[in-house]
Design an enzyme around this catalytic site. Structure first.
Site, PDB file in Angstrom:
ATOM      1  N   LYS A   1       0.773  -1.323  -0.063  1.00  0.00           N
ATOM      2  CA  LYS A   1      -0.042  -0.155  -0.001  1.00  0.00           C
ATOM      3  C   LYS A   1       0.859   1.295  -0.050  1.00  0.00           C
ATOM      4  CE  LYS A   1      -4.569   0.838   0.045  1.00  0.00           C
ATOM      5  NZ  LYS A   1      -5.580   0.196  -0.270  1.00  0.00           N
TER       6      LYS A   1
HETATM    7  P1  NAD Z   1     -13.848   7.518  -2.745  1.00  0.00           P
HETATM    8  O1  NAD Z   1     -12.977   8.380  -2.393  1.00  0.00           O
HETATM    9  O2  NAD Z   1     -14.258   7.122  -4.076  1.00  0.00           O
HETATM   10  O3  NAD Z   1     -15.143   7.497  -1.889  1.00  0.00           O
HETATM   11  C1  NAD Z   1     -15.187   7.541  -0.581  1.00  0.00           C
HETATM   12  C2  NAD Z   1     -16.608   8.028  -0.014  1.00  0.00           C
HETATM   13  O4  NAD Z   1     -16.579   8.358   1.355  1.00  0.00           O
HETATM   14  C3  NAD Z   1     -16.965   9.474  -0.716  1.00  0.00           C
HETATM   15  O5  NAD Z   1     -18.502   9.223  -1.015  1.00  0.00           O
HETATM   16  C4  NAD Z   1     -16.843  10.284   0.716  1.00  0.00           C
HETATM   17  O6  NAD Z   1     -17.645  11.586   0.417  1.00  0.00           O
HETATM   18  C5  NAD Z   1     -17.327   9.458   1.668  1.00  0.00           C
HETATM   19  N1  NAD Z   1     -16.727   9.743   2.961  1.00  0.00           N
HETATM   20  C6  NAD Z   1     -15.747  10.199   3.578  1.00  0.00           C
HETATM   21  N2  NAD Z   1     -15.482  10.285   4.731  1.00  0.00           N
HETATM   22  C7  NAD Z   1     -16.747   9.993   5.204  1.00  0.00           C
HETATM   23  C8  NAD Z   1     -17.511  10.240   6.475  1.00  0.00           C
HETATM   24  N3  NAD Z   1     -16.702  10.529   7.440  1.00  0.00           N
HETATM   25  N4  NAD Z   1     -18.712   9.519   6.631  1.00  0.00           N
HETATM   26  C9  NAD Z   1     -19.367   9.227   5.431  1.00  0.00           C
HETATM   27  N5  NAD Z   1     -18.818   9.187   4.318  1.00  0.00           N
HETATM   28  C10 NAD Z   1     -17.611   9.591   4.280  1.00  0.00           C
HETATM   29  O7  NAD Z   1     -13.120   5.995  -2.172  1.00  0.00           O
HETATM   30  P2  NAD Z   1     -13.507   4.504  -2.586  1.00  0.00           P
HETATM   31  O8  NAD Z   1     -12.565   4.200  -3.528  1.00  0.00           O
HETATM   32  O9  NAD Z   1     -14.794   4.272  -2.813  1.00  0.00           O
HETATM   33  O10 NAD Z   1     -12.956   3.673  -1.273  1.00  0.00           O
HETATM   34  C11 NAD Z   1     -13.959   3.721  -0.176  1.00  0.00           C
HETATM   35  C12 NAD Z   1     -13.343   2.343   0.972  1.00  0.00           C
HETATM   36  O11 NAD Z   1     -13.190   1.379   0.130  1.00  0.00           O
HETATM   37  C13 NAD Z   1     -11.739   2.758   1.369  1.00  0.00           C
HETATM   38  O12 NAD Z   1     -11.851   2.402   2.663  1.00  0.00           O
HETATM   39  C14 NAD Z   1     -10.944   2.240   0.460  1.00  0.00           C
HETATM   40  O13 NAD Z   1      -9.742   1.668   0.896  1.00  0.00           O
HETATM   41  C15 NAD Z   1     -11.850   0.811   0.198  1.00  0.00           C
HETATM   42  N6  NAD Z   1     -11.834   0.067  -1.162  1.00  0.00           N
HETATM   43  C16 NAD Z   1     -11.627   0.818  -2.206  1.00  0.00           C
HETATM   44  C17 NAD Z   1     -11.599  -0.091  -3.505  1.00  0.00           C
HETATM   45  C18 NAD Z   1     -11.729   0.599  -4.874  1.00  0.00           C
HETATM   46  O14 NAD Z   1     -11.738  -0.368  -5.676  1.00  0.00           O
HETATM   47  N7  NAD Z   1     -11.865   1.776  -5.048  1.00  0.00           N
HETATM   48  C19 NAD Z   1     -11.319  -1.439  -3.386  1.00  0.00           C
HETATM   49  C20 NAD Z   1     -11.328  -1.989  -2.076  1.00  0.00           C
HETATM   50  C21 NAD Z   1     -11.538  -1.173  -1.113  1.00  0.00           C
END
Ligand code: NAD
Length: 425
Positions: free
Chosen positions: A113
């Site tokens: 990471k």
């Molecule tokens: P992103 O930045 O696209 O979206 C994050 C979302 O969470 C946004 O809508 C934001 O407004 C919201 N958010 C942030 N802080 C918040 C809070 N305090 N309360 C409520 N909502 C809040 O990120 P993402 O890619 O969707 O990733 C989200 C999670 O999933 C992370 O933990 C990431 O590590 C995990 N993840 C992502 C992927 C991927 O393919 N993108 C894969 C596996 C895991």
């Protein structure tokens, strides 16, 4: 079902949470002491200082990290996060989760990471490009299709991956598309990658419904987070017939027991660029965290870490917790959820759709032959369903929670290969 007591020193330190679960699973597995020590620590941790001239002409130095947790089962794989509160402990935890996640879905990668302490919302496109390129240049000897393959995470996207790919390619003087995944389809990205994590969530939710004898149209879902993972999961679940009764992003939450038209909500947030809590589709407004405690059958936390804690776990009303985010539940909350009889689909399984299609992307880049989206989705379904069955079977056989089962399965797989490879000294 026995739940080992997990008691990290600081509940909100995600690295301690990751360690506590690793320790509990290793004990249950009877992992020998030396193996335990080997797999507990990362392979290497790199800190880079990134000098960048901002648009104002001011020279700023950003701090970046890359942690390789394990290369035992293959090149290490993991996202790069741009956020103001990135810490080395967080990156360490996320790197180890990548190792276990890749092993749970049985793809030939280890875990890594990366992160850069910066606020992407306050930086121009040019500034982000310069940060990304210098970060990549500093790490160019560690990156590579056979070494370490980055992907997007919080605050980074397809464009970031395009810059990493280009910078790396300039250094090695060969266009090397397979050095990153999650890049634009036009330059070697995979069909279906953008939606893969959300699609994986839908696939495991379907599996959970089958276990409980529930129908999609009778199932109410709350999704916290409306980004790549949350918005895609909510849209796919909605289109499949589930009722999305709660949504939230960083600006706040909405709950409506009649359900939201998620496609209209998506349009509101992403095409009209309006705040999610102002969506005129009805519903009670509340703080983003409050949606977690509203009545529903499935809760999908898909935003950030440490949302469900020992203090609030008793308020969760869902029967099924499907962890879209990494680490949304603290280790100290696990026991309370188990006591409630919650069916937990842990993050290392639930959100593994993204890394699975990243693996498909890497395979396609290396063979120079690309698959149709239907083929990608079919292969993803196969991997997710099989992995779900393996985790649940392991949990039943060993009388442990799904989370500890997923860790045990993963640790066992990594330890097995480590024994075969032996220790080079
Ligand atoms: P992103 O930045 O696209 O979206 C994050 C979302 O969470 C946004 O809508 C934001 O407004 C919201 N958010 C942030 N802080 C918040 C809070 N305090 N309360 C409520 N909502 C809040 O990120 P993402 O890619 O969707 O990733 C989200 C999670 O999933 C992370 O933990 C990431 O590590 C995990 N993840 C992502 C992927 C991927 O393919 N993108 C894969 C596996 C895991």
């Amino acid at each position: 079902m026995s739940t080992p007591a997990l008691s990290p020193h600081n509940e909100f330190n995600v690295y301690e949470s990751a360690e506590a679960r690793f320790e509990a699973a290793s004990k249950k597995l009877g992992l020998e002491e030396g193996m335990y020590r080997y797999l507990r620590y990362p392979n290497k941790e790199i800190t880079v200082y990134i000098p960048v001239t901002l648009d104002s002409g001011h020279l700023e130095v950003f701090i970046g990290y890359r942690v390789h947790h394990s290369l035992v089962r293959g090149p290490c794989k993991g996202g790069v996060r741009f956020a103001p509160d990135v810490t080395l402990d967080e990156v360490r935890a996320l790197a180890s989760w990548m190792t276990w996640k890749c092993a749970v879905v049985n793809i030939p990668f280890g875990g890594a990471k990366g992160g850069v302490i910066c606020d992407p919302g306050k930086l121009s496109k040019g500034e982000l490009e310069r940060i990304t390129r210098r970060y990549t240049a500093e790490l160019s000897e560690w990156f590579g299709p056979e070494r370490d393959v980055p992907a997007p995470d919080l605050g980074t996207n397809e464009q970031t991956m395009a810059w990493i790919m280009d910078t790396y390619s300039m250094h090695v003087r060969t266009t090397t598309t397979s050095v990153v995944t999650g890049k634009p389809v036009e330059m070697g990205g995979s069909q279906g990658r953008r939606a893969a994590t959300g699609r994986g969530i839908m696939i495991v939710c379907d599996k959970a419904l089958a276990r409980f004898g529930l129908k999609r149209e009778d199932t109410n879902v709350v999704v916290q987070g409306f980004g790549n993972v949350g918005a895609t999961a909510a849209s796919l679940l909605h289109q499949a017939g589930y009722k999305i009764v709660g949504v939230a992003d960083v600006q706040g939450g909405l709950y409506n027991e009649s359900g939201f038209d998620v496609l209209k909500l998506y349009d509101w947030v992403y095409h009209q660029h309006k705040p999610l809590p102002d969506f005129p589709g009805g519903g009670a407004r509340m703080a983003a965290q409050e949606v977690l405690f509203q009545p529903c059958d499935i809760l999908v936390p898909a935003a950030i870490e440490n949302q469900i804690t020992s203090e609030n776990a008793h308020r969760v009303q869902a029967r099924i917790l499907c962890e879209g985010a990494n680490g949304p539940t603290t280790a100290m909350a696990d026991e309370a959820l188990d006591r409630k009889g919650m069916f937990v689909i842990p993050d290392v399984l639930a959100n593994a759709g993204g890394v699975t299609v990243s693996y498909f992307e890497w395979v396609q880049d290396r063979q120079g032959l690309f698959w149709r989206e239907s083929e990608v989705n079919e292969r993803l379904k196969d991997v997710m369903e099989h992995s779900f069955d393996e985790v649940v079977r392991y949990s039943e056989t060993h009388d442990v929670s799904n989370r500890i089962a997923a860790y045990m399965l993963a640790i066992d797989r990594v330890a097995f290969v480590l024994k075969l490879r032996g220790i080079y000294a």
